[in-house]
Design a protein around this motif. Structure first.
Motif, PDB file in Angstrom:
ATOM      1  N   HIS A   8      -0.007  13.570   2.276  1.00 39.57           N
ATOM      2  CA  HIS A   8       0.671  12.358   1.812  1.00 39.57           C
ATOM      3  C   HIS A   8       0.747  11.325   2.934  1.00 39.57           C
ATOM      4  CE1 HIS A   8       4.285  10.778  -0.817  1.00 39.57           C
ATOM      5  NE2 HIS A   8       3.546   9.785  -0.335  1.00 39.57           N
ATOM      6  N   SER A   9      -0.029  10.229   2.802  1.00 39.37           N
ATOM      7  CA  SER A   9       0.038   9.149   3.786  1.00 39.37           C
ATOM      8  C   SER A   9      -0.438   7.844   3.155  1.00 39.37           C
ATOM      9  CB  SER A   9      -0.812   9.484   5.017  1.00 39.37           C
ATOM     10  OG  SER A   9      -2.176   9.486   4.696  1.00 39.37           O
ATOM     11  N   HIS A  10      -0.068   6.763   3.794  1.00 37.16           N
ATOM     12  CA  HIS A  10      -0.369   5.419   3.267  1.00 37.16           C
ATOM     13  C   HIS A  10      -0.961   4.533   4.361  1.00 37.16           C
ATOM     14  CE1 HIS A  10       2.013   6.152  -0.422  1.00 37.16           C
ATOM     15  NE2 HIS A  10       2.801   6.855   0.381  1.00 37.16           N
ATOM     16  N   THR A  11      -1.839   3.629   3.974  1.00 36.32           N
ATOM     17  CA  THR A  11      -2.388   2.634   4.902  1.00 36.32           C
ATOM     18  C   THR A  11      -1.890   1.238   4.509  1.00 36.32           C
ATOM     19  OG1 THR A  11      -4.365   1.960   3.708  1.00 36.32           O
ATOM     20  CG2 THR A  11      -4.513   4.022   4.949  1.00 36.32           C
ATOM     21  N   ILE A  12      -2.372   0.241   5.240  1.00 38.42           N
ATOM     22  CA  ILE A  12      -1.980  -1.153   4.966  1.00 38.42           C
ATOM     23  C   ILE A  12      -2.210  -1.556   3.506  1.00 38.42           C
ATOM     24  CG2 ILE A  12      -2.120  -2.229   7.249  1.00 38.42           C
ATOM     25  CD1 ILE A  12      -5.057  -2.812   6.699  1.00 38.42           C
ATOM     26  N   VAL A  13      -3.110  -0.848   2.851  1.00 36.77           N
ATOM     27  CA  VAL A  13      -3.409  -1.172   1.455  1.00 36.77           C
ATOM     28  C   VAL A  13      -2.196  -0.979   0.543  1.00 36.77           C
ATOM     29  CG1 VAL A  13      -4.709  -0.219  -0.493  1.00 36.77           C
ATOM     30  CG2 VAL A  13      -5.876  -0.896   1.586  1.00 36.77           C
ATOM     31  N   SER A  14      -1.266  -0.106   0.964  1.00 33.79           N
ATOM     32  CA  SER A  14      -0.094   0.144   0.124  1.00 33.79           C
ATOM     33  C   SER A  14       0.918  -1.004   0.158  1.00 33.79           C
ATOM     34  CB  SER A  14       0.572   1.465   0.519  1.00 33.79           C
ATOM     35  OG  SER A  14      -0.116   2.546  -0.087  1.00 33.79           O
ATOM     36  N   GLY A  15       0.746  -1.933   1.087  1.00 32.93           N
ATOM     37  CA  GLY A  15       1.598  -3.129   1.082  1.00 32.93           C
ATOM     38  C   GLY A  15       2.834  -3.041   1.958  1.00 32.93           C
ATOM     39  N   HIS A  16       3.287  -1.804   2.259  1.00 33.99           N
ATOM     40  CA  HIS A  16       4.438  -1.674   3.173  1.00 33.99           C
ATOM     41  C   HIS A  16       4.176  -0.542   4.173  1.00 33.99           C
ATOM     42  CE1 HIS A  16       5.334   0.870  -0.368  1.00 33.99           C
ATOM     43  NE2 HIS A  16       5.736   1.738   0.540  1.00 33.99           N
ATOM     44  N   ALA A  17       2.892  -0.394   4.542  1.00 38.81           N
ATOM     45  CA  ALA A  17       2.500   0.559   5.585  1.00 38.81           C
ATOM     46  C   ALA A  17       1.626  -0.217   6.564  1.00 38.81           C
ATOM     47  CB  ALA A  17       1.756   1.739   4.989  1.00 38.81           C
ATOM     48  N   TYR A  18       1.359   0.345   7.752  1.00 34.63           N
ATOM     49  CA  TYR A  18       0.988  -0.522   8.865  1.00 34.63           C
ATOM     50  C   TYR A  18      -0.293  -0.201   9.610  1.00 34.63           C
ATOM     51  CZ  TYR A  18       5.623  -1.846   7.595  1.00 34.63           C
ATOM     52  OH  TYR A  18       6.699  -2.253   6.857  1.00 34.63           O
ATOM     53  N   ASN A  19      -1.056   0.801   9.130  1.00 34.27           N
ATOM     54  CA  ASN A  19      -2.295   1.125   9.831  1.00 34.27           C
ATOM     55  C   ASN A  19      -3.470   1.230   8.858  1.00 34.27           C
ATOM     56  OD1 ASN A  19      -0.039   2.586  11.752  1.00 34.27           O
ATOM     57  ND2 ASN A  19      -1.738   1.687  12.886  1.00 34.27           N
ATOM     58  N   THR A  20      -4.663   1.269   9.460  1.00 42.68           N
ATOM     59  CA  THR A  20      -5.879   1.357   8.658  1.00 42.68           C
ATOM     60  C   THR A  20      -6.248   2.819   8.400  1.00 42.68           C
ATOM     61  OG1 THR A  20      -7.242   1.478  10.627  1.00 42.68           O
ATOM     62  CG2 THR A  20      -6.790  -0.737   9.755  1.00 42.68           C
ATOM     63  N   ILE A  21      -7.246   3.022   7.536  1.00 42.50           N
ATOM     64  CA  ILE A  21      -7.772   4.376   7.288  1.00 42.50           C
ATOM     65  C   ILE A  21      -8.225   4.987   8.609  1.00 42.50           C
ATOM     66  CG2 ILE A  21      -9.716   5.641   6.284  1.00 42.50           C
ATOM     67  CD1 ILE A  21      -9.576   3.691   3.892  1.00 42.50           C
ATOM     68  N   ASN A  22      -8.997   4.250   9.397  1.00 39.30           N
ATOM     69  CA  ASN A  22      -9.519   4.811  10.647  1.00 39.30           C
ATOM     70  C   ASN A  22      -8.401   5.191  11.607  1.00 39.30           C
ATOM     71  OD1 ASN A  22     -12.079   4.490   9.697  1.00 39.30           O
ATOM     72  ND2 ASN A  22     -12.647   2.805  11.067  1.00 39.30           N
ATOM     73  N   GLU A  23      -7.401   4.352  11.690  1.00 39.28           N
ATOM     74  CA  GLU A  23      -6.289   4.661  12.601  1.00 39.28           C
ATOM     75  C   GLU A  23      -5.520   5.904  12.148  1.00 39.28           C
ATOM     76  OE1 GLU A  23      -5.604  -0.011  13.939  1.00 39.28           O
ATOM     77  OE2 GLU A  23      -4.358   0.859  12.362  1.00 39.28           O
ATOM     78  N   VAL A 198       2.902   4.909   8.891  1.00 40.38           N
ATOM     79  CA  VAL A 198       2.488   4.397  10.195  1.00 40.38           C
ATOM     80  C   VAL A 198       1.814   5.565  10.926  1.00 40.38           C
ATOM     81  CG1 VAL A 198       4.748   4.920  11.237  1.00 40.38           C
ATOM     82  CG2 VAL A 198       3.347   3.100  12.205  1.00 40.38           C
ATOM     83  N   GLU A 199       0.848   5.256  11.785  1.00 46.83           N
ATOM     84  CA  GLU A 199       0.021   6.328  12.365  1.00 46.83           C
ATOM     85  C   GLU A 199       0.827   7.378  13.132  1.00 46.83           C
ATOM     86  OE1 GLU A 199      -2.820   4.710  15.121  1.00 46.83           O
ATOM     87  OE2 GLU A 199      -1.351   3.406  16.047  1.00 46.83           O
ATOM     88  N   ASP A 200       1.902   6.952  13.777  1.00 43.45           N
ATOM     89  CA  ASP A 200       2.708   7.893  14.566  1.00 43.45           C
ATOM     90  C   ASP A 200       3.268   9.030  13.712  1.00 43.45           C
ATOM     91  OD1 ASP A 200       3.302   5.791  17.046  1.00 43.45           O
ATOM     92  OD2 ASP A 200       3.261   4.861  15.069  1.00 43.45           O
ATOM     93  N   ASP A 201       3.455   8.787  12.427  1.00 42.33           N
ATOM     94  CA  ASP A 201       4.077   9.793  11.555  1.00 42.33           C
ATOM     95  C   ASP A 201       3.072  10.716  10.870  1.00 42.33           C
ATOM     96  OD1 ASP A 201       6.736   9.317  12.040  1.00 42.33           O
ATOM     97  OD2 ASP A 201       6.885   7.740  10.521  1.00 42.33           O
TER      98      ASP A 201
END
Ligand SMILES: [Zn+2]
Ligand SMILES: [Zn+2]
Length: 236
Positions: A8-23, A198-201
């Motif tokens: 379970h994770s989200h990228t910037i595409v979700s609108g309230h998350a902050y990293n890219t797929i690659n990150e 966010v990538e840290d999580d």
């Protein structure tokens, strides 16, 4: 316990998350995970992406930085009949589906209505996991939910982000403890999801593991230890 995958994770595409797929993928690889599922919020969530985004998943490589990637969706349950907000070819294009209740996409019903909505969502062939059923804003009879998950061969999620004291969800720890105790009783596996925005999580299971310890939850019922165990739940 060696937890090698995060579902379970989200990228910037979700609108309230902050990293890219690659990150996100790089962070998972750096932390020693072997698989990361990126599960973007489906279109009913304000700021989330569209049907077309999911439809085009075919172009994405499922391996990067030496780890496996799954491209999925976190469906919004949108009504008391368990309808979700991505269908057709776009739903067919996802590798993994989580169905969750979120504000403002779902208006809570009674515990009975919420249970009915979850069970209907479990019957959707694209739904593999029920996301954060620990949220006290959407009450549900946990014993019946666990039995329904077993019957429909769907996983229940122990969501790490739910346990963050700064989170929005209510009474999550006590609800998680009840969920884990019933899962133990009925031999129903769970999956731990970081719900990283966010990538840290990515792969952060710290709070979930405390609840696992508190309930003395058996390792063999934690899907995160084996890619094969997860795949068994993704097979349609
Ligand atoms: Zn989110
Ligand atoms: Zn969610």
């Amino acid at each position: 316990m060696d937890l090698i995958l995060d579902t379970h994770s989200h990228t910037i595409v979700s609108g309230h998350a902050y990293n890219t797929i690659n990150e996100m993928a790089k962070s998972a690889a750096d932390k020693g995970l072997k698989l990361l599922a990126i599960t973007e919020h489906a279109p009913a969530m304000p700021g989330a992406s569209s049907y077309m985004y999911f439809l085009n998943f075919k172009v994405l490589r499922r391996e990067k930085y030496g780890i496996k990637l799954l491209f999925g969706v976190e469906f919004n349950i949108v009504d008391k009949e368990g309808s979700v907000d991505l269908q057709g070819d776009a739903a067919n294009a996802v590798d993994i589906g989580i169905a969750s209740m979120h504000q403002p996409c779902y208006k809570t019903g009674t515990a009975e209505e919420n249970l009915h909505a979850y069970i209907k969502a479990m019957q959707n062939p694209h739904v593999n996991i029920i996301g954060h059923p620990d949220d006290g804003r959407f009450p549900v009879d946990m014993e019946k939910l666990v039995l329904a998950a077993k019957e429909h061969h769907v996983l229940l999620e122990l969501n790490n982000a739910s346990l963050n004291p700064r989170g929005f969800r209510k009474n999550t720890e006590e609800n998680d403890i009840r969920m884990l105790n019933f899962c133990k009783k009925y031999n129903q596996p769970i999956v731990i999801g970081s719900d990283a925005h966010v990538e840290d999580d990515v792969g952060n299971f710290e709070l979930a593991l405390k609840v696992i310890e508190k309930t003395d939850f058996p390792e063999e019922l934690v899907i995160n230890t084996s890619i094969d165990k997860l795949y068994e739940y993704l097979a349609q």
